[in-house]
Write an enzyme that holds these catalytic residues in place. Structure first.
Site, PDB file in Angstrom:
ATOM      1  N   ASP A 149      -2.013  -3.073   8.318  1.00 53.27           N
ATOM      2  CA  ASP A 149      -2.902  -3.770   9.110  1.00 53.27           C
ATOM      3  C   ASP A 149      -2.721  -5.216   7.982  1.00 53.27           C
ATOM      4  O   ASP A 149      -2.820  -6.055   9.085  1.00 53.27           O
ATOM      5  CB  ASP A 149      -3.987  -3.309   8.457  1.00 53.27           C
ATOM      6  CG  ASP A 149      -4.496  -2.272   9.146  1.00 53.27           C
ATOM      7  OD1 ASP A 149      -3.260  -1.754   9.763  1.00 53.27           O
ATOM      8  OD2 ASP A 149      -5.250  -1.782   9.400  1.00 53.27           O
TER       9      ASP A 149
ATOM     10  N   CYS B 187      -2.062   3.176   3.252  1.00 58.06           N
ATOM     11  CA  CYS B 187      -3.021   2.591   4.113  1.00 58.06           C
ATOM     12  C   CYS B 187      -3.653   2.127   5.194  1.00 58.06           C
ATOM     13  O   CYS B 187      -4.199   3.795   5.425  1.00 58.06           O
ATOM     14  CB  CYS B 187      -1.802   1.236   4.947  1.00 58.06           C
ATOM     15  SG  CYS B 187      -2.384  -0.138   5.402  1.00 58.06           S
ATOM     16  N   ASP B 188      -4.647   1.492   5.339  1.00 62.17           N
ATOM     17  CA  ASP B 188      -6.340   2.468   5.928  1.00 62.17           C
ATOM     18  C   ASP B 188      -5.360   3.624   6.956  1.00 62.17           C
ATOM     19  O   ASP B 188      -6.853   4.350   6.916  1.00 62.17           O
ATOM     20  CB  ASP B 188      -6.779   1.364   7.165  1.00 62.17           C
ATOM     21  CG  ASP B 188      -6.661   0.001   5.872  1.00 62.17           C
ATOM     22  OD1 ASP B 188      -6.371  -0.304   5.276  1.00 62.17           O
ATOM     23  OD2 ASP B 188      -7.216  -1.223   7.018  1.00 62.17           O
ATOM     24  N   LYS B 189      -4.676   3.199   8.329  1.00 63.50           N
ATOM     25  CA  LYS B 189      -5.103   4.898   9.992  1.00 63.50           C
ATOM     26  C   LYS B 189      -3.757   5.148   8.505  1.00 63.50           C
ATOM     27  O   LYS B 189      -4.140   6.219   9.204  1.00 63.50           O
ATOM     28  CB  LYS B 189      -4.170   4.439  11.207  1.00 63.50           C
ATOM     29  CG  LYS B 189      -4.499   2.809  11.131  1.00 63.50           C
ATOM     30  CD  LYS B 189      -7.048   2.799  10.914  1.00 63.50           C
ATOM     31  CE  LYS B 189      -6.855   0.824  11.119  1.00 63.50           C
ATOM     32  NZ  LYS B 189      -6.408   0.506  10.029  1.00 63.50           N
TER      33      LYS B 189
ATOM     34  N   SER C  87     -12.462  -5.305  10.441  1.00 67.35           N
ATOM     35  CA  SER C  87     -11.011  -5.077   8.553  1.00 67.35           C
ATOM     36  C   SER C  87     -12.727  -4.523   7.678  1.00 67.35           C
ATOM     37  O   SER C  87     -14.251  -5.133   7.994  1.00 67.35           O
ATOM     38  CB  SER C  87     -10.369  -6.215   8.265  1.00 67.35           C
ATOM     39  OG  SER C  87      -9.977  -5.458   6.942  1.00 67.35           O
TER      40      SER C  87
ATOM     41  N   CYS D  71       1.329  -1.020  -0.390  1.00 67.67           N
ATOM     42  CA  CYS D  71      -0.169  -0.083   0.228  1.00 67.67           C
ATOM     43  C   CYS D  71       0.807   1.027  -0.029  1.00 67.67           C
ATOM     44  O   CYS D  71       0.495   1.924  -0.301  1.00 67.67           O
ATOM     45  CB  CYS D  71      -0.709   0.169   1.258  1.00 67.67           C
ATOM     46  SG  CYS D  71      -1.512  -1.589   1.537  1.00 67.67           S
TER      47      CYS D  71
ATOM     48  N   GLU E 126      -7.903  -5.735  15.018  1.00 68.14           N
ATOM     49  CA  GLU E 126      -8.980  -5.856  13.702  1.00 68.14           C
ATOM     50  C   GLU E 126      -9.186  -7.243  13.820  1.00 68.14           C
ATOM     51  O   GLU E 126      -8.179  -8.129  14.439  1.00 68.14           O
ATOM     52  CB  GLU E 126      -8.932  -5.945  12.369  1.00 68.14           C
ATOM     53  CG  GLU E 126      -8.737  -4.150  12.107  1.00 68.14           C
ATOM     54  CD  GLU E 126      -8.534  -3.570  10.671  1.00 68.14           C
ATOM     55  OE1 GLU E 126      -8.907  -1.916  10.385  1.00 68.14           O
ATOM     56  OE2 GLU E 126      -7.779  -4.252  10.560  1.00 68.14           O
TER      57      GLU E 126
ATOM     58  N   CYS F  29      -5.186  -2.241  -0.520  1.00 68.79           N
ATOM     59  CA  CYS F  29      -6.335  -3.368  -0.718  1.00 68.79           C
ATOM     60  C   CYS F  29      -7.434  -3.096  -1.671  1.00 68.79           C
ATOM     61  O   CYS F  29      -8.055  -1.939  -1.166  1.00 68.79           O
ATOM     62  CB  CYS F  29      -6.758  -4.211   0.819  1.00 68.79           C
ATOM     63  SG  CYS F  29      -5.284  -4.324   1.544  1.00 68.79           S
TER      64      CYS F  29
END
Length: 570
Positions: free
Chosen positions: A94, A135-137, A485, A61, A459, A207
């Site tokens: 993650d 990525c996510d955060k 997630s 990512c 998660e 992702c």
């Protein structure tokens, strides 16, 4: 792309922050340092743009963000009156950390990212910020940091990954997670198990389904803090390169008009962001992060705002994990602006919200493609939704007096009553799957993994994926004081408040108790008498803290509950 602003504009110094250091004759050492990094005399009057990426080699990512950052720096430096200065902050993968104790650091990284952006830009007096998350955060961390500074800012999303492929089947990261459950139950050969692992992630990008990264990127573009198409431009695409080339002019426009995050991130803009999360079938993590982003700019958003919008907003996007498609597929039919254009036409969004282009949301999408509902089924029309109301539901009851977040696509039903199977942590659950302890009709209870109890609220993608892979995804429910997630699907309820270690009833559940989850009436209840609950509470012993030093202990001490976004700066 043209950039403009319709408001009244006063004369603004582009370098109103950096001049504190560059123009003060009593700061000779400071100015010597600038010469040391290569400044020329003419650079001292330029506005300084801090360009922060979460670039590092160890995550698909994020592995390309440094390259995007360099391209953005070039765009800034080629824009008259600006100079770009790159810096970096951390991230957590993650996908790599999930399923192990390292996942406790994931949510914590959001706060570290926000703190580090605020710290660097605040100390260095940057006039504007461009953040490049992957990525996510990374995304909410970037927005929180920029909101605290409240200087002209743009977020450039690193972009989504392409799908993988094995034996003619399209793959993504969740394919790899769910293969574990298939392996445990003997439903996949060793060769194919390895084949899925080797081919699920073909390269750079976040992702690919409507998981947390793509959900938040779409929400933030809708919020107005990214350029149009930023969320749906793939990581490896000409469009992503062109987006980076536009940043110099875009950030100069914001500086000239003094457009700040507080001008963009309004209550109505956050309502737009929540709406797109519902329409696309996005991640439960959006609840945590949108509340936290709003808090950073002083706008009150609560869980109940999500329920209010969910009640009037259908799910129209058929995206993974519960659907068929990936973000790359949305890109092919016009990207997020095509969806926003349709929703505006149907009266589902506030079109007059200001964005980082200096134009309104409605103006941004005027030239976007129109969705053709006859030639594609990635996005459905309002008259034929995947689900008539939103998939994210806020449930209350004796098990969640402060609320909880359910992800109900409708495919798994909207009511579940079953027998509790209690697991104190993630590994305990995986052991239970392997030993055959969980059966159809059970409600798996994974506890002591909340913001304080985890600590860090990890998660539960590995457990939910194992449940799906084991063939129990449609016959079991799962509840937790942890998170899920964006790749999670099934009958799941997370973010339970209060969490177990903070006195929540989830800490008193025992095997064979009856739990009832009603996503129609928005309730979650433990069917045990008040007398029995009082008896259990009297005998309850709070677990020993799992972290007593370091960043996890700090987070556990400072964090607010999940219902308040797990923020640490109140």
């Amino acid at each position: 792309m043209e950039f403009k602003y319709n408001g009244k504009v006063e004369s603004v110094e582009l370098n109103k922050y950096s001049k504190t250091l560059t123009q003060d004759p009593t700061q000779p050492a400071t100015q010597a340092m600038y010469y040391g990094i290569g400044f020329k005399d003419e650079d001292f009057k330029k506005a300084q743009v801090g360009i922060v990426s979460m670039d590092w080699d160890g995550n698909p990512c994020n592995m390309h963000l440094g390259t995007l950052g360099s391209k953005i720096k070039s765009s800034v430096n080629q824009t008259d009156g600006l100079i770009g200065l790159q810096f970096h902050t951390i991230g957590v993968s993650d996908g790599i950390a999930n399923g192990k104790l390292g996942m406790r650091y994931s949510l914590v990284s959001r706060e570290v990212i926000a703190d580090s952006i605020e710290t660097n830009a605040g100390a260095e007096y940057y006039d504007a910020i461009v953040a490049i998350p992957g990525c996510d955060k990374n995304m909410p961390g970037s927005i929180i940091g920029m909101a605290r500074l409240n200087r002209p800012s743009i977020m450039v999303y690193g972009g989504t990954i392409e799908h993988g492929e094995y034996k003619g089947e399209k793959l993504n990261i969740v394919s790899a997670f769910e293969s574990l459950g298939q392996k445990i139950t003997g439903n996949i050969s060793d060769e194919d198990y390895h084949g899925v692992i080797c081919n699920a992630i073909p390269g750079q990008g976040a992702c690919g389904g409507m998981y947390t990264a793509n959900t938040l990127a779409a929400a933030i573009e809708t919020l107005g803090m990214s350029l149009p198409y930023s969320s749906s431009n793939p990581a490896v695409s000409q469009e992503k390169q062109e987006e980076c080339d536009e940043i110099g002019l875009a950030i100069k426009n914001l500086l000239e008009k003094d457009i700040k995050p507080s001008d963009i991130m309004t209550k109505e803009a956050f309502e737009n962001a929540i709406t797109i999360v519902m329409v696309l079938g996005g991640s439960t993590n959006a609840v945590l992060h949108i509340i936290a982003m709003a808090n950073a700019i002083g706008v009150e958003i609560t869980q109940d705002d999500f329920q209010r919008i969910s009640d009037i907003t259908p799910v129209l996007g058929d995206f993974k994990p519960s659907g068929k498609y990936m973000m790359e597929d949305l890109h092919k039919i016009g990207g997020l602006p095509a969806v926003l254009k349709y929703l505006l036409k149907e009266g589902k969004l506030h079109g007059d919200c200001l964005t980082v282009t200096g134009k309104t949301l409605a103006e941004n999408v005027e030239t976007a493609l129109d969705l053709d509902f006859d030639s594609q089924d990635i996005m459905r029309p309002l008259k034929n939704p995947i689900k008539a109301t939103g998939h994210l539901q806020i449930l209350y009851g004796n098990l969640a007096q402060g609320g909880s977040v359910a992800k109900i696509s409708g495919k798994e039903g909207e009511f579940f009553k079953g027998t509790a199977r209690v697991f104190d942590g993630e590994q305990h659950f995986i052991d239970g799957i392997e030993s055959g302890r969980l059966h159809a009709g059970d409600v798996a209870v994974i506890r002591n993994i909340g913001p304080v109890g985890g600590p860090g609220m990890p998660e539960m993608l590995k457990p939910t994926s194992a449940l799906i892979g084991a063939g129990l995804g449609k016959s079991c429910a799962l509840i937790t004081d942890g998170r899920f997630s964006g790749g999670t699907h099934g009958f799941v309820v997370g973010h339970i408040v209060p969490e177990a270690v903070e006195g929540g009833l989830i800490g008193l559940v025992e095997d064979d108790d009856i739990i009832e989850i009603d996503a129609v009436n928005n309730s979650i209840s433990l069917k045990v008498s008040d007398e029995e609950i009082a008896k259990r509470r009297a005998n309850y012993q709070k677990p020993t803290p799992k972290a007593t030093r370091g960043v996890l202990a700090k987070f556990a001490k400072l964090t607010r509950p999940a219902s308040e976004g797990c923020v640490t700066d109140l």
